[in-house]
Scaffold this motif. Structure first.
Motif, PDB file in Angstrom:
ATOM      1  N   ASP A   1       0.647  -1.433  -0.115  1.00 21.66           N
ATOM      2  CA  ASP A   1       0.024  -0.057   0.088  1.00 21.66           C
ATOM      3  C   ASP A   1       0.874   1.277   0.177  1.00 21.66           C
ATOM      4  O   ASP A   1       0.743   2.095  -0.665  1.00 21.66           O
ATOM      5  CB  ASP A   1      -0.810   0.030   1.242  1.00 21.66           C
TER       6      ASP A   1
ATOM      7  N   PHE B   1      -6.358  10.234  -4.883  1.00 21.38           N
ATOM      8  CA  PHE B   1      -5.920   8.680  -4.969  1.00 21.38           C
ATOM      9  C   PHE B   1      -6.427   8.206  -3.482  1.00 21.38           C
ATOM     10  O   PHE B   1      -6.269   8.461  -2.607  1.00 21.38           O
ATOM     11  CB  PHE B   1      -4.325   8.594  -5.020  1.00 21.38           C
TER      12      PHE B   1
ATOM     13  N   LYS C   1      -7.893  -5.116  -4.460  1.00 19.34           N
ATOM     14  CA  LYS C   1      -7.384  -4.127  -3.741  1.00 19.34           C
ATOM     15  C   LYS C   1      -6.766  -2.807  -4.265  1.00 19.34           C
ATOM     16  O   LYS C   1      -6.084  -2.306  -3.656  1.00 19.34           O
ATOM     17  CB  LYS C   1      -6.415  -4.741  -2.647  1.00 19.34           C
ATOM     18  N   GLU C   2      -6.493  -2.938  -5.596  1.00 15.04           N
ATOM     19  CA  GLU C   2      -5.914  -1.797  -6.098  1.00 15.04           C
ATOM     20  C   GLU C   2      -6.389  -0.374  -5.859  1.00 15.04           C
ATOM     21  O   GLU C   2      -7.571  -0.585  -5.501  1.00 15.04           O
ATOM     22  CB  GLU C   2      -6.017  -1.996  -7.595  1.00 15.04           C
ATOM     23  N   GLY C   3      -5.783   0.477  -6.067  1.00 11.19           N
ATOM     24  CA  GLY C   3      -6.064   1.701  -5.488  1.00 11.19           C
ATOM     25  C   GLY C   3      -6.644   2.478  -6.787  1.00 11.19           C
ATOM     26  O   GLY C   3      -6.666   2.069  -7.808  1.00 11.19           O
TER      27      GLY C   3
ATOM     28  N   PRO D   1     -11.186   3.868   3.107  1.00 13.78           N
ATOM     29  CA  PRO D   1     -10.011   3.489   2.699  1.00 13.78           C
ATOM     30  C   PRO D   1      -8.606   3.670   3.744  1.00 13.78           C
ATOM     31  O   PRO D   1      -8.797   4.527   4.579  1.00 13.78           O
ATOM     32  CB  PRO D   1      -9.917   4.678   1.493  1.00 13.78           C
TER      33      PRO D   1
ATOM     34  N   THR E   1       2.986   2.055  -2.937  1.00  8.78           N
ATOM     35  CA  THR E   1       2.147   2.408  -4.169  1.00  8.78           C
ATOM     36  C   THR E   1       1.811   3.939  -3.937  1.00  8.78           C
ATOM     37  O   THR E   1       2.049   4.723  -4.930  1.00  8.78           O
ATOM     38  CB  THR E   1       0.841   1.639  -4.403  1.00  8.78           C
ATOM     39  N   VAL E   2       1.258   4.214  -2.772  1.00  8.59           N
ATOM     40  CA  VAL E   2       1.161   5.703  -2.310  1.00  8.59           C
ATOM     41  C   VAL E   2       2.323   6.718  -2.567  1.00  8.59           C
ATOM     42  O   VAL E   2       2.149   7.589  -3.298  1.00  8.59           O
ATOM     43  CB  VAL E   2       0.593   5.935  -0.954  1.00  8.59           C
TER      44      VAL E   2
ATOM     45  N   LYS F   1      -6.803   4.398  -1.518  1.00 15.38           N
ATOM     46  CA  LYS F   1      -6.319   3.119  -1.464  1.00 15.38           C
ATOM     47  C   LYS F   1      -6.801   2.326  -0.480  1.00 15.38           C
ATOM     48  O   LYS F   1      -6.567   2.609   0.862  1.00 15.38           O
ATOM     49  CB  LYS F   1      -4.685   3.268  -1.600  1.00 15.38           C
TER      50      LYS F   1
ATOM     51  N   THR G   1      -1.012  -2.153  -8.054  1.00 15.22           N
ATOM     52  CA  THR G   1      -0.424  -2.026  -6.665  1.00 15.22           C
ATOM     53  C   THR G   1       1.186  -2.736  -7.015  1.00 15.22           C
ATOM     54  O   THR G   1       1.238  -3.643  -7.280  1.00 15.22           O
ATOM     55  CB  THR G   1      -0.967  -2.804  -5.821  1.00 15.22           C
TER      56      THR G   1
ATOM     57  N   LYS H   1      -8.335   2.173 -11.760  1.00 18.97           N
ATOM     58  CA  LYS H   1      -7.513   1.727 -11.045  1.00 18.97           C
ATOM     59  C   LYS H   1      -5.727   1.668 -11.196  1.00 18.97           C
ATOM     60  O   LYS H   1      -5.723   1.652 -12.592  1.00 18.97           O
ATOM     61  CB  LYS H   1      -7.839   0.094 -10.743  1.00 18.97           C
TER      62      LYS H   1
ATOM     63  N   TYR I   1      -5.659   4.862   2.807  1.00 17.46           N
ATOM     64  CA  TYR I   1      -4.929   5.891   2.257  1.00 17.46           C
ATOM     65  C   TYR I   1      -5.990   6.975   1.383  1.00 17.46           C
ATOM     66  O   TYR I   1      -6.521   6.378   0.316  1.00 17.46           O
ATOM     67  CB  TYR I   1      -3.541   5.954   1.505  1.00 17.46           C
TER      68      TYR I   1
END
Length: 347
Positions: free
Chosen positions: A128, A247, A277-279, A236, A131-132, A249, A296, A293, A238
């Motif tokens: 997570d 965004f 679970k993709e953001g 979420p 990716t953020v 996530k 990740t 999406k 994030y």
């Protein structure tokens, strides 16, 4: 390849789930064993290692180079100090210490002794957060306006672990889940200018804080950090809004769940999230609207241990430094003061 011989100070969840598997996986480490006070379990999983009867036995063993201090939070300072005084490198679980003064003293001692001291903020290597961070590095959202991070659970029952549910200098959600959220915020955004916090106790018969809302003040944006045991339908994990886009996530990192069922980490498929679970990214890039999406990135706590290995062998900077740990403690101390005094605390 030089080998670092390591020992754990506990073989509970932290040692069994988060540390021993990666010390075994990394070719530069050799796990020699763990201090076990009552239950003798480590040899069931690692027959070749030793169950040490005391801390003194570990400290007196000249072959041990690195000690993982993964005991209850209120013991971190005492044990880490003894480890460093014995001339051994240390990894200390979060929360690093219970006060800023303790964190600073350990940092100074490690520097004086020429030893490496790392804080186990493993969530930097969650899929997570990775990716953020990439979204922010890419500038996909433009100038940040606000961010909100959650580490929530639905668990109204008190923990059977007494050190978590009795009043002591290391108990409460602010020093349990809080360090994950705070470290991630500081890692992504740097040190804030001020803090406002609301800290509560919400579970029946609880005597420690179990709900927290911390607001970090940056010059041009705000970051809110929340943790609760009464979130049945997850938020979420994030949420980040910038002047170009947003965004969102969900928490999706699979490493903890996989490790709990004794799956062995690897350097290939480990830390791969399920697609659901993709953001979700909604922004404008080069004049085109992006609305969908985002794949990740893989998570892997191996990278933390690889960083520790390089710090010890090649004298590089620890992957999470004692100074990083001290800054987290600064936020925690300011949050406690803010909640007690019901005001914004400047840093």
């Amino acid at each position: 390849m030089k080998t670092i011989k390591a020992a754990l100070l506990s073989y509970g969840m932290s040692g069994k789930v988060f540390q021993a598997p990666f010390l075994e996986l990394h070719p530069g480490f050799e796990l020699l064993g763990s201090w076990e006070r009552s239950k003798k379990l480590i040899q069931e999983d690692y027959p070749q290692v030793k169950s040490y009867a005391s801390l003194e036995e570990i400290l007196a063993n000249d072959t041990i180079d690195l000690v993982v201090v993964n005991t209850p939070i209120d013991t971190h300072f005492e044990y880490a100090k003894r480890v460093l005084e014995a001339g051994k490198h240390a990894i200390v679980e979060k929360a690093f210490t219970t006060t800023v003064a303790e964190a600073d003293e350990l940092a100074d001692l490690a520097k004086e002794k020429g030893l490496k001291l790392a804080v186990f903020q493993n969530r930097r290597w969650d899929s997570d957060l990775k990716t953020v961070r990439q979204i922010l590095l890419d500038g996909a959202l433009g100038e940040i306006v606000e961010a909100e991070f959650h580490f929530d659970r639905y668990n109204p029952l008190l923990s059977p672990k007494q050190h978590k549910e009795t009043v002591n200098s290391g108990s409460g959600i602010l020093k349990d889940l809080g360090p994950h959220l705070i470290d991630q915020a500081l890692y992504l955004f740097g040190f804030p200018k001020a803090v406002f916090a609301d800290i509560r106790t919400t579970r029946e018969n609880s005597v420690v804080d179990d709900w927290v809302d911390v607001l970090l003040y940056y010059p041009d944006f705000r970051v809110r950090l929340k943790a609760s045991f009464f979130v049945r339908e997850p938020n979420p994990a994030y949420v980040i809004h910038g002047k170009k886009g947003s965004f969102l996530k969900p928490r999706g990192d699979v490493q903890e769940d996989d490790l709990k069922v004794m799956k062995k980490p690897n350097l290939d498929s480990w830390g791969t999230e399920p697609l659901e679970k993709e953001g979700f990214l909604h922004t404008e890039i080069d004049g085109k609207i992006m609305h969908g999406k985002i794949p990740t990135l893989k998570g892997n706590y191996y990278d933390f241990f690889d960083g520790v290995y390089n710090a010890i062998i090649n004298d590089t900077v620890e992957p999470v430094t004692a100074q990083d740990g001290a800054r987290v403690m600064q936020i925690i101390e300011a949050a406690i003061q803010s909640s007690q005094e019901k005001r914004v605390v400047d840093l």
